[in-house]
Design a protein around this motif. Structure first.
Motif, PDB file in Angstrom:
ATOM      1  N   ALA A 147       4.938   9.748  -9.498  1.00  0.00           N
ATOM      2  CA  ALA A 147       4.352   9.889 -10.837  1.00  0.00           C
ATOM      3  C   ALA A 147       3.518  11.162 -10.936  1.00  0.00           C
ATOM      4  O   ALA A 147       3.360  11.728 -12.020  1.00  0.00           O
ATOM      5  CB  ALA A 147       3.500   8.672 -11.170  1.00  0.00           C
ATOM      6  N   GLY A 148       2.997  11.625  -9.813  1.00  0.00           N
ATOM      7  CA  GLY A 148       2.205  12.858  -9.809  1.00  0.00           C
ATOM      8  C   GLY A 148       2.997  14.093 -10.179  1.00  0.00           C
ATOM      9  O   GLY A 148       2.425  15.106 -10.598  1.00  0.00           O
ATOM     10  N   SER A 149       4.308  14.018 -10.057  1.00  0.00           N
ATOM     11  CA  SER A 149       5.122  15.187 -10.419  1.00  0.00           C
ATOM     12  C   SER A 149       5.120  15.437 -11.927  1.00  0.00           C
ATOM     13  O   SER A 149       5.322  16.570 -12.366  1.00  0.00           O
ATOM     14  CB  SER A 149       6.556  15.012  -9.919  1.00  0.00           C
ATOM     15  OG  SER A 149       7.226  14.003 -10.650  1.00  0.00           O
ATOM     16  N   GLU A 199       0.830  -1.211   0.000  1.00  0.00           N
ATOM     17  CA  GLU A 199       0.000   0.000   0.000  1.00  0.00           C
ATOM     18  C   GLU A 199       0.865   1.262   0.000  1.00  0.00           C
ATOM     19  O   GLU A 199       0.641   2.194  -0.772  1.00  0.00           O
ATOM     20  CB  GLU A 199      -0.908  -0.007   1.231  1.00  0.00           C
ATOM     21  CG  GLU A 199      -1.749   1.245   1.379  1.00  0.00           C
ATOM     22  CD  GLU A 199      -2.513   1.284   2.695  1.00  0.00           C
ATOM     23  OE1 GLU A 199      -3.275   2.244   2.883  1.00  0.00           O
ATOM     24  OE2 GLU A 199      -2.340   0.375   3.530  1.00  0.00           O
ATOM     25  N   TYR A 200       1.879   1.278   0.854  1.00  0.00           N
ATOM     26  CA  TYR A 200       2.736   2.457   0.935  1.00  0.00           C
ATOM     27  C   TYR A 200       3.658   2.590  -0.275  1.00  0.00           C
ATOM     28  O   TYR A 200       4.025   3.691  -0.665  1.00  0.00           O
ATOM     29  CB  TYR A 200       3.522   2.458   2.244  1.00  0.00           C
ATOM     30  CG  TYR A 200       2.642   2.818   3.426  1.00  0.00           C
ATOM     31  CD1 TYR A 200       2.056   4.071   3.522  1.00  0.00           C
ATOM     32  CD2 TYR A 200       2.374   1.885   4.415  1.00  0.00           C
ATOM     33  CE1 TYR A 200       1.239   4.400   4.574  1.00  0.00           C
ATOM     34  CE2 TYR A 200       1.557   2.194   5.480  1.00  0.00           C
ATOM     35  CZ  TYR A 200       0.986   3.462   5.560  1.00  0.00           C
ATOM     36  OH  TYR A 200       0.173   3.778   6.604  1.00  0.00           O
ATOM     37  N   TRP A 201       4.049   1.474  -0.868  1.00  0.00           N
ATOM     38  CA  TRP A 201       4.812   1.548  -2.117  1.00  0.00           C
ATOM     39  C   TRP A 201       3.945   2.200  -3.198  1.00  0.00           C
ATOM     40  O   TRP A 201       4.414   3.035  -3.975  1.00  0.00           O
ATOM     41  CB  TRP A 201       5.280   0.166  -2.577  1.00  0.00           C
ATOM     42  CG  TRP A 201       6.604  -0.219  -1.990  1.00  0.00           C
ATOM     43  CD1 TRP A 201       6.848  -1.215  -1.102  1.00  0.00           C
ATOM     44  CD2 TRP A 201       7.864   0.409  -2.237  1.00  0.00           C
ATOM     45  NE1 TRP A 201       8.179  -1.246  -0.778  1.00  0.00           N
ATOM     46  CE2 TRP A 201       8.838  -0.262  -1.468  1.00  0.00           C
ATOM     47  CE3 TRP A 201       8.272   1.479  -3.022  1.00  0.00           C
ATOM     48  CZ2 TRP A 201      10.174   0.096  -1.464  1.00  0.00           C
ATOM     49  CZ3 TRP A 201       9.622   1.829  -3.017  1.00  0.00           C
ATOM     50  CH2 TRP A 201      10.547   1.146  -2.253  1.00  0.00           C
ATOM     51  N   GLY A 202       2.673   1.814  -3.251  1.00  0.00           N
ATOM     52  CA  GLY A 202       1.755   2.415  -4.226  1.00  0.00           C
ATOM     53  C   GLY A 202       1.590   3.904  -4.007  1.00  0.00           C
ATOM     54  O   GLY A 202       1.600   4.700  -4.966  1.00  0.00           O
ATOM     55  N   ILE A 203       1.466   4.308  -2.753  1.00  0.00           N
ATOM     56  CA  ILE A 203       1.344   5.740  -2.439  1.00  0.00           C
ATOM     57  C   ILE A 203       2.619   6.477  -2.851  1.00  0.00           C
ATOM     58  O   ILE A 203       2.558   7.563  -3.447  1.00  0.00           O
ATOM     59  CB  ILE A 203       1.040   5.928  -0.940  1.00  0.00           C
ATOM     60  CG1 ILE A 203      -0.359   5.417  -0.619  1.00  0.00           C
ATOM     61  CG2 ILE A 203       1.189   7.393  -0.536  1.00  0.00           C
ATOM     62  CD1 ILE A 203      -0.667   5.344   0.867  1.00  0.00           C
ATOM     63  N   SER A 204       3.771   5.897  -2.562  1.00  0.00           N
ATOM     64  CA  SER A 204       5.049   6.531  -2.914  1.00  0.00           C
ATOM     65  C   SER A 204       5.194   6.679  -4.419  1.00  0.00           C
ATOM     66  O   SER A 204       5.597   7.746  -4.916  1.00  0.00           O
ATOM     67  CB  SER A 204       6.219   5.705  -2.376  1.00  0.00           C
ATOM     68  OG  SER A 204       6.163   5.624  -0.987  1.00  0.00           O
ATOM     69  N   ILE A 205       4.874   5.627  -5.152  1.00  0.00           N
ATOM     70  CA  ILE A 205       4.982   5.681  -6.614  1.00  0.00           C
ATOM     71  C   ILE A 205       3.961   6.678  -7.174  1.00  0.00           C
ATOM     72  O   ILE A 205       4.246   7.411  -8.121  1.00  0.00           O
ATOM     73  CB  ILE A 205       4.814   4.275  -7.224  1.00  0.00           C
ATOM     74  CG1 ILE A 205       6.038   3.433  -6.849  1.00  0.00           C
ATOM     75  CG2 ILE A 205       4.636   4.340  -8.740  1.00  0.00           C
ATOM     76  CD1 ILE A 205       5.917   1.976  -7.182  1.00  0.00           C
ATOM     77  N   GLY A 206       2.770   6.737  -6.559  1.00  0.00           N
ATOM     78  CA  GLY A 206       1.764   7.711  -6.988  1.00  0.00           C
ATOM     79  C   GLY A 206       2.232   9.140  -6.809  1.00  0.00           C
ATOM     80  O   GLY A 206       2.051   9.981  -7.699  1.00  0.00           O
ATOM     81  N   PHE A 207       2.855   9.442  -5.664  1.00  0.00           N
ATOM     82  CA  PHE A 207       3.394  10.784  -5.458  1.00  0.00           C
ATOM     83  C   PHE A 207       4.494  11.085  -6.471  1.00  0.00           C
ATOM     84  O   PHE A 207       4.571  12.184  -7.022  1.00  0.00           O
ATOM     85  CB  PHE A 207       3.943  10.950  -4.037  1.00  0.00           C
ATOM     86  CG  PHE A 207       2.913  11.395  -3.047  1.00  0.00           C
ATOM     87  CD1 PHE A 207       2.328  12.648  -3.132  1.00  0.00           C
ATOM     88  CD2 PHE A 207       2.531  10.547  -2.024  1.00  0.00           C
ATOM     89  CE1 PHE A 207       1.379  13.054  -2.219  1.00  0.00           C
ATOM     90  CE2 PHE A 207       1.580  10.934  -1.102  1.00  0.00           C
ATOM     91  CZ  PHE A 207       0.992  12.192  -1.192  1.00  0.00           C
TER      92      PHE A 207
END
Length: 121
Positions: free
Chosen positions: A63-65, A53-61
Motif C-alpha cells: 500500500a505504501g507504493s 504480523e508479517y502479512w500486515g507488514i507486507s500489505i503495508g509495503f
C-alpha cells in the motif's frame, strides 16, 4: 499503478470498467496468498506461512507504493510544466536515435499539407 501510464492522480478511476484487469488482479492476489501460506517446500517460504504480523507488514509495503507514486506524479507534472516538456515529445528516428523535435508542430504541418493538397484536387 500498473493501469496508469501518463501520471494520472486518481489511479483507481475506472478500475471496475475493465473486467479482465480486475480478474487478473484477483487471481494474482489469491495465488500469492496460496503460495505463501501453503507452498512452504515448493516455494521455499517459511513452514506454515506468514503470521498476521508479517502479512500486515507486507500489505503495508504494498500500500505504501500508492502515496510514493502520487509524489512521483506531482514532481513529474510540476517538472513537466516548469520545463515546458509537454510540447517536446521524443520520437525515434530511422537511425534508431531519439529526436526531440516538436511532434505536435509536425502533425499540424502534415495535416495542413494533406488538407491543402486535397482541396487543390
Amino acid at each position: 499503478n500498473s493501469r496508469s501510464l501518463e501520471g494520472e492522480f486518481n489511479v483507481f478511476k475506472g478500475i471496475f470498467k475493465n473486467p479482465l484487469f480486475c480478474s487478473i488482479l484477483i487471481i494474482t492476489a489469491c495465488l500469492q496468498v496460496i503460495m505463501v501460506q501453503y507452498g512452504d517446500k515448493a516455494m521455499h517460504v517459511v513452514e506454515g506461512g506468514l503470521s498476521a504480523e508479517y502479512w500486515g507488514i507486507s500489505i503495508g509495503f504494498g500500500a505504501g507504493s500508492l502515496p510514493i507514486q502520487q509524489v512521483i506524479n506531482v514532481v513529474y507534472t510540476w517538472g513537466d510544466k516548469l520545463l515546458c516538456l509537454h510540447s517536446m515529445r521524443k520520437r525515434m528516428t530511422k537511425s534508431r536515435r531519439l529526436s526531440t523535435r516538436n511532434i505536435d508542430a509536425d502533425l499540424r504541418d502534415n495535416a495542413s499539407n494533406i488538407s491543402g493538397s486535397s482541396s487543390q484536387k
